[in-house]
Design a protein around this motif. Structure first.
Motif, PDB file in Angstrom:
ATOM      1  N   VAL A 175       0.836  -1.457   0.175  1.00 14.24           N
ATOM      2  CA  VAL A 175       0.142  -0.243   0.017  1.00 14.24           C
ATOM      3  C   VAL A 175       0.712   1.125  -0.234  1.00 14.24           C
ATOM      4  N   SER A 176       1.664   1.157   1.028  1.00 12.86           N
ATOM      5  CA  SER A 176       3.101   2.317   1.269  1.00 12.86           C
ATOM      6  C   SER A 176       3.959   2.595  -0.870  1.00 12.86           C
ATOM      7  N   PHE A 177       4.354   1.043  -1.299  1.00 15.37           N
ATOM      8  CA  PHE A 177       4.845   1.284  -1.994  1.00 15.37           C
ATOM      9  C   PHE A 177       3.749   2.160  -3.340  1.00 15.37           C
ATOM     10  N   ILE A 179      10.413   5.076  -5.259  1.00 13.46           N
ATOM     11  CA  ILE A 179      11.430   5.506  -6.795  1.00 13.46           C
ATOM     12  C   ILE A 179      10.708   4.665  -8.368  1.00 13.46           C
ATOM     13  N   PRO A 180      11.105   5.997  -8.993  1.00 17.74           N
ATOM     14  CA  PRO A 180      10.561   5.746 -10.344  1.00 17.74           C
ATOM     15  C   PRO A 180      11.469   4.280 -10.788  1.00 17.74           C
ATOM     16  N   GLY A 181      10.460   2.582 -10.871  1.00 19.83           N
ATOM     17  CA  GLY A 181      12.086   1.310 -11.452  1.00 19.83           C
ATOM     18  C   GLY A 181      12.016   0.807  -9.979  1.00 19.83           C
ATOM     19  N   ALA A 182      11.711   0.517  -9.170  1.00 19.41           N
ATOM     20  CA  ALA A 182      12.094  -0.145  -7.853  1.00 19.41           C
ATOM     21  C   ALA A 182      11.489  -0.606  -8.296  1.00 19.41           C
ATOM     22  N   LEU A 183      11.591  -2.237  -7.699  1.00 26.22           N
ATOM     23  CA  LEU A 183      10.625  -3.477  -7.245  1.00 26.22           C
ATOM     24  C   LEU A 183      10.388  -2.997  -5.957  1.00 26.22           C
ATOM     25  N   ASN A 184       8.897  -3.544  -5.442  1.00 27.18           N
ATOM     26  CA  ASN A 184       8.697  -4.219  -4.317  1.00 27.18           C
ATOM     27  C   ASN A 184       8.814  -5.679  -2.568  1.00 27.18           C
ATOM     28  N   GLN A 185       9.565  -5.181  -2.189  1.00 28.18           N
ATOM     29  CA  GLN A 185       9.067  -6.708  -1.355  1.00 28.18           C
ATOM     30  C   GLN A 185       9.375  -6.214  -0.277  1.00 28.18           C
ATOM     31  N   TYR A 220      15.772   0.756   0.937  1.00 27.88           N
ATOM     32  CA  TYR A 220      15.076   1.921   1.038  1.00 27.88           C
ATOM     33  C   TYR A 220      14.040   1.237   1.751  1.00 27.88           C
ATOM     34  N   CYS A 221      14.033   2.462   2.587  1.00 28.14           N
ATOM     35  CA  CYS A 221      11.923   2.120   2.992  1.00 28.14           C
ATOM     36  C   CYS A 221      11.441   3.792   3.369  1.00 28.14           C
ATOM     37  N   SER A 222      10.894   3.784   4.378  1.00 28.98           N
ATOM     38  CA  SER A 222      10.222   5.234   4.636  1.00 28.98           C
ATOM     39  C   SER A 222      11.368   6.640   4.514  1.00 28.98           C
TER      40      SER A 222
END
Length: 165
Positions: A80-82, A87-93, A121-123
């Protein structure tokens, strides 16, 4: 009668000894140049140690790495935060997903290239998820670093932010 009086006397001596020890220890701690804190945020202390032992990049380095497209940015926040901004192009895990599924870490490690630097990274600076995730991935043989300033630092430095629909 004599035994009872002796037991009471022993308990009084014990209590007195404990109180005296606490007072002497506290006074010695106060006199030390870097005394131990009486109360502290142990979670923050552990996080600082974890971040200190993990390679990191500052905001300027992160922006440069992103512009060269030579690294993978990995967001450790929840989905949800993602979707609200990353960051553009970032993957979310999400770190929580990796922690809750014993096979997830191995699957994530297989999906990520071993020949590229992975910037986790995170918040923001107070978020410890990036350091935990980076160390977990490093244990799987990946080349990781953390971006401690996180999305907040990225945004404040003028970095682009992408929103998922």
């Amino acid at each position: 009668m004599r035994i009872k009086r002796h037991a009471e006397h022993t308990w009084h001596e014990l209590v007195l000894l404990v109180l005296l020890s606490v007072l002497v220890g506290g006074a010695a701690n106060l006199l030390r140049p870097q005394g131990l804190p009486f109360v502290t945020d142990w979670e923050a202390t552990r996080t600082k140690a974890l971040i200190k032992d993990t390679p990191s990049v500052n905001v300027q380095e992160a922006l440069e790495l992103w512009s060269k497209k030579e690294v993978i940015f990995l967001d450790a926040r929840d989905s949800v935060s993602f979707s609200e901004g990353h960051i553009p192009g970032a993957l979310n895990q999400p770190l929580d997903d990796v922690k809750s599924d014993s096979t997830m870490l191995a699957r994530v490690a297989l999906a990520l290239p071993k020949d590229k630097l992975i910037v986790v990274y995170c918040s923001d600076v107070g978020c410890k998820m990036s350091a935990i995730m980076a160390n977990m991935l490093k244990g799987e043989g990946l080349n990781t670093t953390i971006f401690p300033a996180g999305l907040e630092g990225w945004f404040e430095a003028g970095g682009e932010v992408e929103i998922s629909k």
